[in-house]
Design a protein around this motif. Structure first.
Motif, PDB file in Angstrom:
ATOM      1  N   GLN A  76       0.818  -1.207   0.000  1.00  0.00           N
ATOM      2  CA  GLN A  76       0.000   0.000   0.000  1.00  0.00           C
ATOM      3  C   GLN A  76       0.855   1.261   0.000  1.00  0.00           C
ATOM      4  OE1 GLN A  76      -3.219   0.081  -0.548  1.00  0.00           O
ATOM      5  NE2 GLN A  76      -3.123   2.320  -0.570  1.00  0.00           N
ATOM      6  N   ALA A  77       1.961   1.232   0.705  1.00  0.00           N
ATOM      7  CA  ALA A  77       2.846   2.393   0.727  1.00  0.00           C
ATOM      8  C   ALA A  77       3.432   2.661  -0.656  1.00  0.00           C
ATOM      9  CB  ALA A  77       3.969   2.177   1.740  1.00  0.00           C
ATOM     10  N   ASN A  78       3.731   1.616  -1.404  1.00  0.00           N
ATOM     11  CA  ASN A  78       4.231   1.780  -2.767  1.00  0.00           C
ATOM     12  C   ASN A  78       3.154   2.359  -3.680  1.00  0.00           C
ATOM     13  OD1 ASN A  78       7.095   0.423  -3.582  1.00  0.00           O
ATOM     14  ND2 ASN A  78       6.261  -0.551  -1.747  1.00  0.00           N
ATOM     15  N   ILE A  79       1.924   1.904  -3.518  1.00  0.00           N
ATOM     16  CA  ILE A  79       0.817   2.433  -4.321  1.00  0.00           C
ATOM     17  C   ILE A  79       0.619   3.915  -4.029  1.00  0.00           C
ATOM     18  CG2 ILE A  79      -1.680   2.313  -4.700  1.00  0.00           C
ATOM     19  CD1 ILE A  79      -1.449  -0.729  -4.219  1.00  0.00           C
ATOM     20  N   VAL A  80       0.650   4.273  -2.759  1.00  0.00           N
ATOM     21  CA  VAL A  80       0.498   5.677  -2.372  1.00  0.00           C
ATOM     22  C   VAL A  80       1.630   6.521  -2.953  1.00  0.00           C
ATOM     23  CG1 VAL A  80       0.530   7.281  -0.426  1.00  0.00           C
ATOM     24  CG2 VAL A  80      -0.836   5.199  -0.296  1.00  0.00           C
ATOM     25  N   ALA A  81       2.853   6.000  -2.919  1.00  0.00           N
ATOM     26  CA  ALA A  81       3.996   6.730  -3.469  1.00  0.00           C
ATOM     27  C   ALA A  81       3.797   7.031  -4.956  1.00  0.00           C
ATOM     28  CB  ALA A  81       5.275   5.927  -3.255  1.00  0.00           C
ATOM     29  N   LEU A  82       3.245   6.067  -5.674  1.00  0.00           N
ATOM     30  CA  LEU A  82       2.991   6.287  -7.100  1.00  0.00           C
ATOM     31  C   LEU A  82       1.831   7.260  -7.306  1.00  0.00           C
ATOM     32  CD1 LEU A  82       3.513   2.700  -8.555  1.00  0.00           C
ATOM     33  CD2 LEU A  82       4.979   4.699  -8.846  1.00  0.00           C
ATOM     34  N   GLN A  83       0.801   7.155  -6.491  1.00  0.00           N
ATOM     35  CA  GLN A  83      -0.322   8.096  -6.603  1.00  0.00           C
ATOM     36  C   GLN A  83       0.148   9.536  -6.404  1.00  0.00           C
ATOM     37  OE1 GLN A  83      -3.071   5.884  -3.794  1.00  0.00           O
ATOM     38  NE2 GLN A  83      -4.570   6.575  -5.297  1.00  0.00           N
ATOM     39  N   GLN A  84       1.102   9.714  -5.526  1.00  0.00           N
ATOM     40  CA  GLN A  84       1.615  11.048  -5.239  1.00  0.00           C
ATOM     41  C   GLN A  84       2.493  11.593  -6.364  1.00  0.00           C
ATOM     42  OE1 GLN A  84       3.622  10.213  -1.549  1.00  0.00           O
ATOM     43  NE2 GLN A  84       1.821  10.718  -0.280  1.00  0.00           N
ATOM     44  N   ARG A  85       3.021  10.712  -7.193  1.00  0.00           N
ATOM     45  CA  ARG A  85       3.999  11.121  -8.199  1.00  0.00           C
ATOM     46  C   ARG A  85       3.506  11.018  -9.631  1.00  0.00           C
ATOM     47  NH1 ARG A  85       6.248   9.343  -3.678  1.00  0.00           N
ATOM     48  NH2 ARG A  85       8.232  10.261  -2.961  1.00  0.00           N
ATOM     49  N   LEU A  86       2.496  10.203  -9.872  1.00  0.00           N
ATOM     50  CA  LEU A  86       1.953  10.058 -11.226  1.00  0.00           C
ATOM     51  C   LEU A  86       0.753  10.978 -11.389  1.00  0.00           C
ATOM     52  CD1 LEU A  86       2.122   6.171 -11.694  1.00  0.00           C
ATOM     53  CD2 LEU A  86       3.701   7.888 -12.600  1.00  0.00           C
ATOM     54  N   VAL A  87       0.731  11.732 -12.477  1.00  0.00           N
ATOM     55  CA  VAL A  87      -0.373  12.668 -12.714  1.00  0.00           C
ATOM     56  C   VAL A  87      -1.652  11.930 -13.092  1.00  0.00           C
ATOM     57  CG1 VAL A  87      -1.157  14.586 -14.154  1.00  0.00           C
ATOM     58  CG2 VAL A  87       1.242  14.465 -13.417  1.00  0.00           C
ATOM     59  N   ALA A  88      -1.513  10.856 -13.849  1.00  0.00           N
ATOM     60  CA  ALA A  88      -2.681  10.104 -14.322  1.00  0.00           C
ATOM     61  C   ALA A  88      -3.392   9.433 -13.154  1.00  0.00           C
ATOM     62  CB  ALA A  88      -2.241   9.049 -15.338  1.00  0.00           C
ATOM     63  N   PRO A  89      -4.703   9.220 -13.278  1.00  0.00           N
ATOM     64  CA  PRO A  89      -5.455   8.594 -12.196  1.00  0.00           C
ATOM     65  C   PRO A  89      -5.181   7.099 -12.057  1.00  0.00           C
ATOM     66  CG  PRO A  89      -6.878   8.911 -14.091  1.00  0.00           C
ATOM     67  CD  PRO A  89      -5.577   9.602 -14.415  1.00  0.00           C
ATOM     68  N   LEU A  90      -5.249   6.615 -10.833  1.00  0.00           N
ATOM     69  CA  LEU A  90      -5.169   5.175 -10.579  1.00  0.00           C
ATOM     70  C   LEU A  90      -6.526   4.567 -10.901  1.00  0.00           C
ATOM     71  CD1 LEU A  90      -3.905   2.587  -9.398  1.00  0.00           C
ATOM     72  CD2 LEU A  90      -4.594   3.405  -7.123  1.00  0.00           C
ATOM     73  N   LEU A  91      -6.539   3.670 -11.867  1.00  0.00           N
ATOM     74  CA  LEU A  91      -7.794   3.052 -12.295  1.00  0.00           C
ATOM     75  C   LEU A  91      -8.208   1.904 -11.390  1.00  0.00           C
ATOM     76  CD1 LEU A  91      -7.127   2.968 -16.148  1.00  0.00           C
ATOM     77  CD2 LEU A  91      -8.216   4.762 -14.801  1.00  0.00           C
ATOM     78  N   GLY A  92      -7.266   1.409 -10.605  1.00  0.00           N
ATOM     79  CA  GLY A  92      -7.598   0.336  -9.684  1.00  0.00           C
ATOM     80  C   GLY A  92      -6.396  -0.514  -9.355  1.00  0.00           C
ATOM     81  N   VAL A  93      -6.570  -1.341  -8.335  1.00  0.00           N
ATOM     82  CA  VAL A  93      -5.539  -2.274  -7.893  1.00  0.00           C
ATOM     83  C   VAL A  93      -6.047  -3.689  -8.131  1.00  0.00           C
ATOM     84  CG1 VAL A  93      -4.161  -3.089  -5.950  1.00  0.00           C
ATOM     85  CG2 VAL A  93      -4.746  -0.638  -6.139  1.00  0.00           C
ATOM     86  N   VAL A  94      -5.292  -4.455  -8.889  1.00  0.00           N
ATOM     87  CA  VAL A  94      -5.646  -5.851  -9.162  1.00  0.00           C
ATOM     88  C   VAL A  94      -4.891  -6.720  -8.173  1.00  0.00           C
ATOM     89  CG1 VAL A  94      -5.669  -7.709 -10.861  1.00  0.00           C
ATOM     90  CG2 VAL A  94      -5.991  -5.334 -11.597  1.00  0.00           C
ATOM     91  N   PRO A  95      -5.583  -7.370  -7.254  1.00  0.00           N
ATOM     92  CA  PRO A  95      -4.885  -8.196  -6.262  1.00  0.00           C
ATOM     93  C   PRO A  95      -4.227  -9.402  -6.908  1.00  0.00           C
ATOM     94  CG  PRO A  95      -7.246  -8.561  -6.146  1.00  0.00           C
ATOM     95  CD  PRO A  95      -7.046  -7.418  -7.092  1.00  0.00           C
ATOM     96  N   TRP A  96      -3.216  -9.931  -6.221  1.00  0.00           N
ATOM     97  CA  TRP A  96      -2.568 -11.127  -6.735  1.00  0.00           C
ATOM     98  C   TRP A  96      -3.563 -12.280  -6.781  1.00  0.00           C
ATOM     99  CZ3 TRP A  96      -1.823 -16.122  -5.081  1.00  0.00           C
ATOM    100  CH2 TRP A  96      -0.920 -16.892  -5.839  1.00  0.00           C
ATOM    101  N   GLN A  97      -3.526 -13.014  -7.881  1.00  0.00           N
ATOM    102  CA  GLN A  97      -4.394 -14.185  -8.014  1.00  0.00           C
ATOM    103  C   GLN A  97      -3.682 -15.206  -8.894  1.00  0.00           C
ATOM    104  OE1 GLN A  97      -8.059 -12.898 -10.132  1.00  0.00           O
ATOM    105  NE2 GLN A  97      -7.084 -10.906 -10.224  1.00  0.00           N
TER     106      GLN A  97
END
Length: 222
Positions: free
Chosen positions: A181-202
């Protein structure tokens, strides 16, 4: 509107997200078709598993060759596979196939090969192809150790080409990734484009289920 799908590396889930997009837009009543201009790692019939998945997720009936103009037996870098086969990957042929598909569908989802700067011939790469197509880009980020650097470099390369990253997807590749989650947040803070979603491991990803999980309505208009 059509989209070009790229990723932070090979094997990060570009086909999964491409198929999810096809299913999502088809569910909205749109005519959709997938395309993979260059595929490596094919069977004896010259067919590639990624291309077959894109074809199955499409609701417009077109030929295999239109979806996949270039296919090579060995699962190696495309320009090397093409050279070994005595073939030069010609963008004009790819663009012709794309325009044929676009004339029959409301939405064409084009999946790149490998990452954004993978060479396709002696002087052109995936980025050059995306630029010639002129489509907004969706970035698939393979969530594993090293993903921050890969994602930020890829996003910078997309921007440097003059293309727009319309959105990105976090696809979890490592079931035990520390600080996910911390990595996802780091990318959200740095990428201008919106996060479309998180696909969990399967263990066996299902593109139809992924289509329900992602927020494709957040895709930026170009």
């Amino acid at each position: 509107m059509s989209y070009f799908i790229t990723g932070t590396d090979t094997g990060v889930g570009k086909t999964l997200i491409s198929c999810a997009l096809l299913y999502a837009f088809a569910a909205q009543g749109q005519r959709v078709v997938g395309m993979k201009p260059v595929a490596v790692g094919c069977d004896d019939n010259g067919h590639n598993q990624d291309v077959k998945q894109l074809q199955a997720a499409s609701n417009v009936l077109v030929s295999y060759g239109q979806i996949n103009p270039y296919s090579f037996l060995d699962a190696i870098a495309p320009h090397i596979a093409a050279r070994n086969a005595g073939v030069r990957i010609d963008f004009a042929r790819i663009l012709t196939s794309y325009h044929e598909l676009a004339s029959q569908a409301d939405m064409v989802i084009i999946e790149g090969a490998g990452g954004f700067r993978v060479p396709l011939n002696n002087n052109q790469d995936i980025a050059d192809l995306a630029l010639q197509l002129g489509l907004p880009v969706i970035l698939v980020v393979g969530m594993r150790l090293g993903c921050l650097n890969h994602a930020l470099l890829t996003a910078s390369a997309i921007e440097a080409c003059g293309l727009k990253c319309a959105g990105w997807v976090a696809n979890v590749l490592d079931a035990d990734m520390l600080a996910l989650q911390a990595n996802i947040v780091a990318l959200q803070q740095r990428l201008v484009a919106p996060l479309l979603g998180v696909v969990p491991w399967q263990p066996q990803p299902d593109a139809r289920m992924v289509a329900l999980q992602l927020k494709f309505e957040l895709l930026e208009e170009i």
